[in-house]
Design a protein around this motif. Structure first.
Motif, PDB file in Angstrom:
ATOM      1  N   ASP A 141      14.882  68.559 -50.097  1.00 53.50           N
ATOM      2  CA  ASP A 141      13.887  68.940 -50.926  1.00 53.50           C
ATOM      3  C   ASP A 141      13.242  67.660 -50.581  1.00 53.50           C
ATOM      4  O   ASP A 141      13.578  66.681 -50.889  1.00 53.50           O
ATOM      5  N   GLU A 142      12.083  67.343 -49.969  1.00 55.15           N
ATOM      6  CA  GLU A 142      11.382  66.499 -49.478  1.00 55.15           C
ATOM      7  C   GLU A 142      10.905  66.294 -51.052  1.00 55.15           C
ATOM      8  O   GLU A 142      10.614  64.177 -50.461  1.00 55.15           O
ATOM      9  N   ARG A 143      10.261  66.394 -51.580  1.00 53.28           N
ATOM     10  CA  ARG A 143       9.809  66.080 -52.737  1.00 53.28           C
ATOM     11  C   ARG A 143      10.564  64.403 -53.394  1.00 53.28           C
ATOM     12  O   ARG A 143      10.577  64.050 -54.506  1.00 53.28           O
ATOM     13  N   ARG A 144      12.339  64.856 -53.810  1.00 54.09           N
ATOM     14  CA  ARG A 144      12.945  63.994 -53.701  1.00 54.09           C
ATOM     15  C   ARG A 144      13.606  63.637 -53.670  1.00 54.09           C
ATOM     16  O   ARG A 144      14.542  62.931 -54.043  1.00 54.09           O
ATOM     17  N   ASP A 145      13.592  63.525 -51.688  1.00 59.09           N
ATOM     18  CA  ASP A 145      14.382  63.256 -51.289  1.00 59.09           C
ATOM     19  C   ASP A 145      15.921  63.245 -51.527  1.00 59.09           C
ATOM     20  O   ASP A 145      16.210  62.174 -51.496  1.00 59.09           O
ATOM     21  N   ALA A 146      16.600  64.047 -51.240  1.00 57.35           N
ATOM     22  CA  ALA A 146      17.681  65.192 -51.756  1.00 57.35           C
ATOM     23  C   ALA A 146      17.969  66.303 -51.331  1.00 57.35           C
ATOM     24  O   ALA A 146      16.944  66.861 -50.981  1.00 57.35           O
ATOM     25  N   PHE A 147      19.563  66.833 -50.882  1.00 60.75           N
ATOM     26  CA  PHE A 147      19.191  67.908 -50.830  1.00 60.75           C
ATOM     27  C   PHE A 147      19.733  68.695 -51.943  1.00 60.75           C
ATOM     28  O   PHE A 147      20.146  68.060 -53.162  1.00 60.75           O
ATOM     29  N   MET A 148      18.951  70.036 -51.894  1.00 63.67           N
ATOM     30  CA  MET A 148      19.290  70.809 -52.595  1.00 63.67           C
ATOM     31  C   MET A 148      20.145  72.277 -53.371  1.00 63.67           C
ATOM     32  O   MET A 148      19.846  72.439 -51.635  1.00 63.67           O
ATOM     33  N   VAL A 149      20.861  72.404 -53.727  1.00 65.43           N
ATOM     34  CA  VAL A 149      21.742  73.218 -53.839  1.00 65.43           C
ATOM     35  C   VAL A 149      22.195  74.353 -55.081  1.00 65.43           C
ATOM     36  O   VAL A 149      21.797  73.962 -56.212  1.00 65.43           O
ATOM     37  N   GLU A 150      20.891  75.686 -54.899  1.00 62.79           N
ATOM     38  CA  GLU A 150      21.914  76.601 -55.885  1.00 62.79           C
ATOM     39  C   GLU A 150      22.928  76.431 -56.407  1.00 62.79           C
ATOM     40  O   GLU A 150      23.942  76.940 -55.336  1.00 62.79           O
ATOM     41  N   ALA A 151      23.354  76.520 -57.791  1.00 64.01           N
ATOM     42  CA  ALA A 151      24.192  76.776 -58.529  1.00 64.01           C
ATOM     43  C   ALA A 151      25.938  77.978 -57.820  1.00 64.01           C
ATOM     44  O   ALA A 151      26.365  78.028 -58.117  1.00 64.01           O
ATOM     45  N   GLY A 152      24.927  79.518 -57.035  1.00 71.42           N
ATOM     46  CA  GLY A 152      25.594  80.190 -56.912  1.00 71.42           C
ATOM     47  C   GLY A 152      26.161  80.566 -55.784  1.00 71.42           C
ATOM     48  O   GLY A 152      27.048  80.529 -54.693  1.00 71.42           O
ATOM     49  N   ALA A 153      26.170  78.840 -54.864  1.00 70.20           N
ATOM     50  CA  ALA A 153      26.443  79.063 -53.130  1.00 70.20           C
ATOM     51  C   ALA A 153      27.794  78.535 -53.642  1.00 70.20           C
ATOM     52  O   ALA A 153      28.415  77.598 -54.662  1.00 70.20           O
ATOM     53  N   THR A 154      28.957  79.118 -52.677  1.00 72.10           N
ATOM     54  CA  THR A 154      30.263  78.493 -52.409  1.00 72.10           C
ATOM     55  C   THR A 154      30.391  76.669 -51.777  1.00 72.10           C
ATOM     56  O   THR A 154      29.552  76.797 -51.307  1.00 72.10           O
ATOM     57  N   LEU A 155      31.418  76.387 -52.808  1.00 71.05           N
ATOM     58  CA  LEU A 155      31.218  75.028 -51.544  1.00 71.05           C
ATOM     59  C   LEU A 155      31.929  75.255 -50.381  1.00 71.05           C
ATOM     60  O   LEU A 155      31.127  74.315 -49.486  1.00 71.05           O
ATOM     61  N   GLY A 156      32.354  76.512 -49.474  1.00 67.42           N
ATOM     62  CA  GLY A 156      32.087  76.384 -48.322  1.00 67.42           C
ATOM     63  C   GLY A 156      30.851  75.881 -47.282  1.00 67.42           C
ATOM     64  O   GLY A 156      30.955  76.188 -46.475  1.00 67.42           O
TER      65      GLY A 156
END
Length: 541
Positions: A141-156
């Protein structure tokens, strides 16, 4: 899918691939370095819901998909019967689902990976289940200069996309099929935590669907920026547990003072097995005492030994062995470090372990999954504790007794003692909602079985083991000077039952320590109607 490996510098994304750093210099080679966006440029309050991807799906009891979704939970002791299941694909879908639940007075709960151990989700009182398993995006996410992860993603999925796209990771758990949703809210620890801290130590922002005083659902993005008026909502999700304040839809990760961690190119994966037939009580005690002492000597932040993570699984006697498995996450000196551990374990112990090792690419090791213990479709009970030092000889004798009891004879009862500490303990107890920042071990007690008619037998065994191990702490809970409470991602409703927790330490002090009052304040602000609750949820008062 993530883009090819890129670094962020001065707000731009260059396409050249930087030289791979070693563990020693990883913090100097920032993946997210340079000029970060100013606080004023980042939205601090509510944000527009994420754009719709696919239409949401509503599944009722007559739908052939219903049983598959209901039975996605990990623990067969509990089974919900919701009126409907909302399979959502966006934050907007979640807002609508929560609004409908409030309007129709249906109790609502959320499911991500489905690895809950208690009936927080699979409860007949839950009438609407929001399933976020299709929300799996991992993006920069360029706006927040951070990596966005949706909450349904698995750790793998998270490990794979962050590493293949950008060469970085988050220090999460070893179960690759565990969902991000609940794992992160409980703190999140795993094979890299001794090197890089907990998952929440890298959490920059969180998006949560909450229900305010008006009774209407809305999405709020809360960050760790000191100027953010919703900062307490961010803080509450750095270890405050799942199902307390709302439904998390997205996380953003950016380390406070350095890049997201770069894992080593390879790790030394190892397994050490000791046959039960060769161990008597005294050798068992000496072996575990040696493990405790080695970990105490090798858990200082920044020490070479912090690269070694181990899970000592002590299975009941019907199994053939007890096993210490883990990995050494360093490109140099891994075999030497493992050899030091093996030598220390053998001090005064005549039994030598069967040793298996392999050098694996980090991503292979991170996503292969770790075996041991009961799997899904079992009836399960878990308990936990955190230890500032190794167990005493008295406690280890108690463990040996219960693991070798002739009147039990069940192969899926066990205790595990995992290495902890390292960089985890460099964070102040109130900097995140995780107050446990002074332990060297995280401990679990777990049993799984199939037959509902045997519930009393197996629950009795694990409760006896837990009570006897912690008898010195008063009431059979981890509340002594060597203990630091319990881990909320291994929830145990026994601790809230006065008949089973005979100590003067309440359940919330075991899980949250002195942070509980502050969590209650966040609860009153963001969930004033107590829409989101379960047996161990934060109480508003």
């Amino acid at each position: 899918m993530p883009r090819p490996h890129r670094t962020v510098q001065s707000g731009r994304v260059p396409t050249t691939r930087p030289e791979e750093p070693t563990v020693a210099d990883h913090s100097r080679r920032a993946v997210l370095r340079g000029a970060a966006l100013s606080a004023a440029a980042i939205p601090m309050g509510g944000t527009a819901p994420s754009p719709r991807k696919d239409p949401p799906i509503t599944v009722g009891p007559d739908d052939p998909r219903y049983r598959s979704l209901v039975l996605r939970g990990y623990n067969r002791r509990f089974e919900g019967r919701p009126d409907q299941i909302r399979v959502v694909t966006s934050t907007r879908d979640v807002v609508r689902a929560v609004d409908d639940a409030v309007r129709t007075r249906r109790r609502v709960a959320v499911r991500s990976g489905g690895h809950g151990f208690e009936n927080f989700v699979d409860d007949p009182a839950v009438r609407m289940l929001v399933d976020i398993s299709t929300m799996t995006a991992v993006e920069y996410d360029e706006r927040r200069d951070a990596f966005m992860v949706e909450a349904g993603a698995t750790l793998g999925e998270i490990y794979r996309r962050l590493y293949l796209g950008w060469g970085v990771t988050i220090p999460g758990g070893t179960g690759s099929d565990v969902g991000a949703g609940g794992h992160i809210t409980g703190g999140g620890y795993g094979a890299l935590c001794r090197l890089h801290g907990l998952t929440v130590d890298h959490l920059y922002a969180v998006e949560v669907v909450v229900v305010g005083r008006s009774g209407k659902a809305k999405s709020v993005v809360a960050t760790r920026e000191p100027s953010d008026p919703h900062r307490e909502l961010w803080w509450a999700h750095t270890g405050g547990g799942g199902g307390n304040f709302g439904i998390v839809t997205r996380y953003w990760f950016r380390s406070p003072t350095r890049s997201l961690p770069r894992p080593p190119a390879t790790v030394l994966d190892f397994s050490l097995d000791w046959p039960w037939d060769d161990l008597d009580r005294d050798s068992f005690i000496r072996l575990l005492r040696n493990y405790g002492r080695w970990t105490e000597r090798n858990s200082a932040p920044g020490s070479p030994g912090a690269a070694l993570y181990g899970e000592f699984t002590l299975t009941t006697r019907p199994s053939e062995t007890i096993t210490l498995s883990g990995q050494v996450a360093t490109d140099t000196g891994a075999n030497r470090l493992l050899g030091d551990l093996v030598n220390a374990l053998g001090h005064g112990v005549d039994v030598r372990p069967w040793r298996q090792t392999s050098t694996l690419p980090w991503l292979t090791a991170a996503t292969k999954g770790w075996g041991g213990g009961p799997g899904p479709f079992h009836r399960i009970k878990i308990k936990s504790g955190l230890r500032r030092r190794g167990f005493t000889d008295r406690q280890l004798a108690v463990v040996h007794h219960h693991l070798t009891r002739s009147d039990y004879g069940h192969p899926y009862g066990h205790m595990f003692i995992n290495t902890f500490g390292g960089r985890v303990n460099t964070v102040a107890p109130d900097a995140t909602a995780v107050s446990h920042r002074d332990s060297m071990f995280i401990v679990g007690f777990l049993v799984g079985w199939d037959d509902p008619a045997e519930d009393a037998r197996h629950l009795g065994w694990i409760r006896d083991l837990y009570r006897d191990v912690y008898a010195d702490g008063g009431g059979g809970v981890p509340a002594g000077t060597a203990d630091e409470g319990a881990y909320i991602n291994y929830p145990d409703t026994d601790l809230a039952d006065p008949k089973l927790n005979g100590s003067s330490t309440p359940w919330h002090a075991l899980y949250y320590g002195a942070n509980y009052t502050r969590l209650q304040q966040a609860k009153r602000r963001y969930d004033p109607h107590n829409v989101f609750h379960h047996a161990l949820s934060i109480r508003p008062t």
